[in-house]
Design a protein around this motif. Sequence first.
Motif, PDB file in Angstrom:
ATOM      1  N   ASP A 279     -17.504  -5.809  -2.645  1.00  0.00           N
ATOM      2  CA  ASP A 279     -18.632  -6.551  -2.085  1.00  0.00           C
ATOM      3  C   ASP A 279     -18.446  -6.834  -0.595  1.00  0.00           C
ATOM      4  OD1 ASP A 279     -19.822  -6.601  -4.586  1.00  0.00           O
ATOM      5  OD2 ASP A 279     -19.146  -8.646  -5.058  1.00  0.00           O
ATOM      6  N   LEU A 280     -17.199  -6.797  -0.122  1.00  0.00           N
ATOM      7  CA  LEU A 280     -16.880  -7.145   1.264  1.00  0.00           C
ATOM      8  C   LEU A 280     -16.739  -5.935   2.187  1.00  0.00           C
ATOM      9  CD1 LEU A 280     -14.228  -9.872   0.397  1.00  0.00           C
ATOM     10  CD2 LEU A 280     -16.495 -10.277   1.391  1.00  0.00           C
ATOM     11  N   THR A 281     -16.476  -4.764   1.610  1.00  0.00           N
ATOM     12  CA  THR A 281     -16.295  -3.557   2.412  1.00  0.00           C
ATOM     13  C   THR A 281     -16.594  -2.334   1.569  1.00  0.00           C
ATOM     14  OG1 THR A 281     -14.758  -2.276   3.796  1.00  0.00           O
ATOM     15  CG2 THR A 281     -13.800  -3.419   1.910  1.00  0.00           C
ATOM     16  N   GLU A 282     -17.025  -1.283   2.218  1.00  0.00           N
ATOM     17  CA  GLU A 282     -17.245  -0.002   1.539  1.00  0.00           C
ATOM     18  C   GLU A 282     -15.985   0.845   1.542  1.00  0.00           C
ATOM     19  OE1 GLU A 282     -20.519   1.863   3.532  1.00  0.00           O
ATOM     20  OE2 GLU A 282     -21.937   0.326   2.925  1.00  0.00           O
ATOM     21  N   CYS A 283     -14.891   0.295   2.003  1.00  0.00           N
ATOM     22  CA  CYS A 283     -13.699   1.099   2.280  1.00  0.00           C
ATOM     23  C   CYS A 283     -12.565   0.948   1.263  1.00  0.00           C
ATOM     24  CB  CYS A 283     -13.193   0.775   3.682  1.00  0.00           C
ATOM     25  SG  CYS A 283     -14.389   1.153   4.974  1.00  0.00           S
ATOM     26  N   ARG A 284     -12.865   0.615   0.022  1.00  0.00           N
ATOM     27  CA  ARG A 284     -11.788   0.575  -0.980  1.00  0.00           C
ATOM     28  C   ARG A 284     -11.552   1.961  -1.558  1.00  0.00           C
ATOM     29  NH1 ARG A 284     -10.861  -0.349  -6.601  1.00  0.00           N
ATOM     30  NH2 ARG A 284     -13.065  -0.753  -7.007  1.00  0.00           N
ATOM     31  N   TYR A 285     -12.564   2.774  -1.652  1.00  0.00           N
ATOM     32  CA  TYR A 285     -12.453   4.154  -2.095  1.00  0.00           C
ATOM     33  C   TYR A 285     -11.830   4.303  -3.482  1.00  0.00           C
ATOM     34  CZ  TYR A 285     -13.118   4.646   2.938  1.00  0.00           C
ATOM     35  OH  TYR A 285     -13.591   4.532   4.219  1.00  0.00           O
ATOM     36  N   GLY A 286     -11.969   3.278  -4.319  1.00  0.00           N
ATOM     37  CA  GLY A 286     -11.444   3.350  -5.675  1.00  0.00           C
ATOM     38  C   GLY A 286      -9.967   3.026  -5.814  1.00  0.00           C
ATOM     39  N   ALA A 287      -9.346   2.512  -4.772  1.00  0.00           N
ATOM     40  CA  ALA A 287      -7.917   2.171  -4.851  1.00  0.00           C
ATOM     41  C   ALA A 287      -7.702   1.088  -5.915  1.00  0.00           C
ATOM     42  CB  ALA A 287      -7.413   1.670  -3.495  1.00  0.00           C
ATOM     43  N   PRO A 288      -6.652   1.221  -6.734  1.00  0.00           N
ATOM     44  CA  PRO A 288      -6.388   0.223  -7.763  1.00  0.00           C
ATOM     45  C   PRO A 288      -5.697  -1.036  -7.251  1.00  0.00           C
ATOM     46  CG  PRO A 288      -4.784   1.978  -7.913  1.00  0.00           C
ATOM     47  CD  PRO A 288      -5.762   2.378  -6.846  1.00  0.00           C
ATOM     48  N   VAL A 289      -5.197  -0.984  -6.018  1.00  0.00           N
ATOM     49  CA  VAL A 289      -4.530  -2.133  -5.403  1.00  0.00           C
ATOM     50  C   VAL A 289      -4.994  -2.246  -3.961  1.00  0.00           C
ATOM     51  CG1 VAL A 289      -2.309  -3.144  -4.697  1.00  0.00           C
ATOM     52  CG2 VAL A 289      -2.456  -1.865  -6.843  1.00  0.00           C
ATOM     53  N   VAL A 290      -5.271  -3.463  -3.536  1.00  0.00           N
ATOM     54  CA  VAL A 290      -5.562  -3.731  -2.128  1.00  0.00           C
ATOM     55  C   VAL A 290      -4.653  -4.872  -1.695  1.00  0.00           C
ATOM     56  CG1 VAL A 290      -7.305  -4.489  -0.457  1.00  0.00           C
ATOM     57  CG2 VAL A 290      -7.967  -2.984  -2.346  1.00  0.00           C
ATOM     58  N   LEU A 291      -3.965  -4.657  -0.595  1.00  0.00           N
ATOM     59  CA  LEU A 291      -3.118  -5.704  -0.023  1.00  0.00           C
ATOM     60  C   LEU A 291      -3.880  -6.346   1.132  1.00  0.00           C
ATOM     61  CD1 LEU A 291       0.308  -3.829   0.129  1.00  0.00           C
ATOM     62  CD2 LEU A 291      -0.673  -5.145  -1.771  1.00  0.00           C
ATOM     63  N   LEU A 292      -4.042  -7.644   1.072  1.00  0.00           N
ATOM     64  CA  LEU A 292      -4.660  -8.410   2.152  1.00  0.00           C
ATOM     65  C   LEU A 292      -3.518  -8.979   2.982  1.00  0.00           C
ATOM     66  CD1 LEU A 292      -7.028  -9.840   3.582  1.00  0.00           C
ATOM     67  CD2 LEU A 292      -6.915 -11.583   1.784  1.00  0.00           C
ATOM     68  N   ILE A 293      -3.459  -8.593   4.259  1.00  0.00           N
ATOM     69  CA  ILE A 293      -2.355  -8.972   5.132  1.00  0.00           C
ATOM     70  C   ILE A 293      -2.813 -10.060   6.094  1.00  0.00           C
ATOM     71  CG2 ILE A 293      -0.564  -8.124   6.696  1.00  0.00           C
ATOM     72  CD1 ILE A 293      -0.763  -6.575   3.968  1.00  0.00           C
ATOM     73  N   THR A 294      -2.094 -11.167   6.097  1.00  0.00           N
ATOM     74  CA  THR A 294      -2.397 -12.285   6.991  1.00  0.00           C
ATOM     75  C   THR A 294      -1.105 -12.734   7.665  1.00  0.00           C
ATOM     76  OG1 THR A 294      -1.985 -14.098   5.432  1.00  0.00           O
ATOM     77  CG2 THR A 294      -4.156 -13.049   5.339  1.00  0.00           C
ATOM     78  N   PHE A 295      -1.242 -13.673   8.577  1.00  0.00           N
ATOM     79  CA  PHE A 295      -0.052 -14.332   9.125  1.00  0.00           C
ATOM     80  C   PHE A 295      -0.367 -15.796   9.356  1.00  0.00           C
ATOM     81  CE2 PHE A 295      -2.261 -12.992  12.986  1.00  0.00           C
ATOM     82  CZ  PHE A 295      -2.133 -14.084  13.829  1.00  0.00           C
ATOM     83  N   ASP A 296       0.675 -16.599   9.308  1.00  0.00           N
ATOM     84  CA  ASP A 296       0.553 -18.039   9.522  1.00  0.00           C
ATOM     85  C   ASP A 296       0.572 -18.299  11.019  1.00  0.00           C
ATOM     86  OD1 ASP A 296       0.888 -20.789   9.805  1.00  0.00           O
ATOM     87  OD2 ASP A 296       2.396 -20.940   8.221  1.00  0.00           O
ATOM     88  N   ARG A 297      -0.576 -18.689  11.570  1.00  0.00           N
ATOM     89  CA  ARG A 297      -0.658 -18.859  13.028  1.00  0.00           C
ATOM     90  C   ARG A 297       0.141 -20.060  13.529  1.00  0.00           C
ATOM     91  NH1 ARG A 297      -6.158 -20.538  11.760  1.00  0.00           N
ATOM     92  NH2 ARG A 297      -6.872 -18.410  11.917  1.00  0.00           N
ATOM     93  N   ASN A 298       0.612 -20.909  12.616  1.00  0.00           N
ATOM     94  CA  ASN A 298       1.457 -22.045  13.017  1.00  0.00           C
ATOM     95  C   ASN A 298       2.937 -21.708  13.001  1.00  0.00           C
ATOM     96  OD1 ASN A 298      -0.739 -23.795  13.360  1.00  0.00           O
ATOM     97  ND2 ASN A 298      -0.785 -24.235  11.170  1.00  0.00           N
TER      98      ASN A 298
ATOM     99  N   LEU B 208      -5.000  -3.225   3.051  1.00  0.00           N
ATOM    100  CA  LEU B 208      -4.397  -1.904   2.856  1.00  0.00           C
ATOM    101  C   LEU B 208      -4.692  -1.444   1.440  1.00  0.00           C
ATOM    102  CD1 LEU B 208      -2.547   0.313   4.124  1.00  0.00           C
ATOM    103  CD2 LEU B 208      -0.639  -0.832   2.995  1.00  0.00           C
ATOM    104  N   ASP B 209      -5.511  -0.384   1.319  1.00  0.00           N
ATOM    105  CA  ASP B 209      -5.745   0.234   0.020  1.00  0.00           C
ATOM    106  C   ASP B 209      -4.468   0.951  -0.394  1.00  0.00           C
ATOM    107  OD1 ASP B 209      -8.430  -0.476   0.340  1.00  0.00           O
ATOM    108  OD2 ASP B 209      -9.071   1.550   0.874  1.00  0.00           O
ATOM    109  N   LEU B 210      -4.132   0.875  -1.673  1.00  0.00           N
ATOM    110  CA  LEU B 210      -2.957   1.577  -2.204  1.00  0.00           C
ATOM    111  C   LEU B 210      -3.298   2.200  -3.546  1.00  0.00           C
ATOM    112  CD1 LEU B 210       0.101  -0.846  -1.818  1.00  0.00           C
ATOM    113  CD2 LEU B 210      -0.306   1.271  -0.574  1.00  0.00           C
ATOM    114  N   GLY B 211      -2.799   3.397  -3.771  1.00  0.00           N
ATOM    115  CA  GLY B 211      -2.951   4.047  -5.062  1.00  0.00           C
ATOM    116  C   GLY B 211      -2.509   5.489  -4.981  1.00  0.00           C
ATOM    117  N   TYR B 212      -2.477   6.125  -6.128  1.00  0.00           N
ATOM    118  CA  TYR B 212      -2.145   7.540  -6.158  1.00  0.00           C
ATOM    119  C   TYR B 212      -3.376   8.327  -5.716  1.00  0.00           C
ATOM    120  CZ  TYR B 212       2.044   6.155  -8.594  1.00  0.00           C
ATOM    121  OH  TYR B 212       3.257   5.571  -8.899  1.00  0.00           O
TER     122      TYR B 212
END
Length: 170
Positions: A61-80, A142-146
């Motif tokens: 719903d948020l992006t068209e760029c998953r391409y069917g990947a079974p895992v998505v990693l959301l990468i963030t950082f603590d700005r503090n 980051l989409d991940l999958g075989y």
Amino acid sequence: MEFNDVIKNRYACRKYADRPVEQPVLDGILDVGRLAPTSVDQQEQHVVVIRSGEGLKTVDDLTECRYGAPVVLLITFDRNDVYTYPGGKYDSGVEDASIALTHMMLAATNLGLGSCWVNAFDPDAVRKAFSVPDTEEIVAMLDLGYPAADAAPSAKHGRRKPLEELVSYR
């Protein structure tokens, strides 16, 4: 796989097989991200693993760029919890999270998985959908999958500028 082969073989995978990523494989990839270098060893990156049906639908719903990947990693950082460079204008957050993401992307390739760095999304919508704390800055997904049997790099993948255009000596 030899390191140079990992670098050459990695591409933005845009079609994934209907095959789950095994937990030990995922754990190995995440551990490589944990081992990635960060400024003064701050390790301010945070990874949200999205793999439930509901979570993946939310990504769709948020992006068209998953391409069917079974895992998505959301990468963030603590700005503090970042290193602020001399002069006070810049900090290490984006670069440290990007280094961790790149290490995980290359580890995935080494293990026979495909990946795709995704930044085509509204970070405010992602923040709300996945309850990312206000203290964390969203860097990418980051989409991940075989890869699917017919997955292939884009036509531009092999095009690289000559080294002379990218490097200068002083």
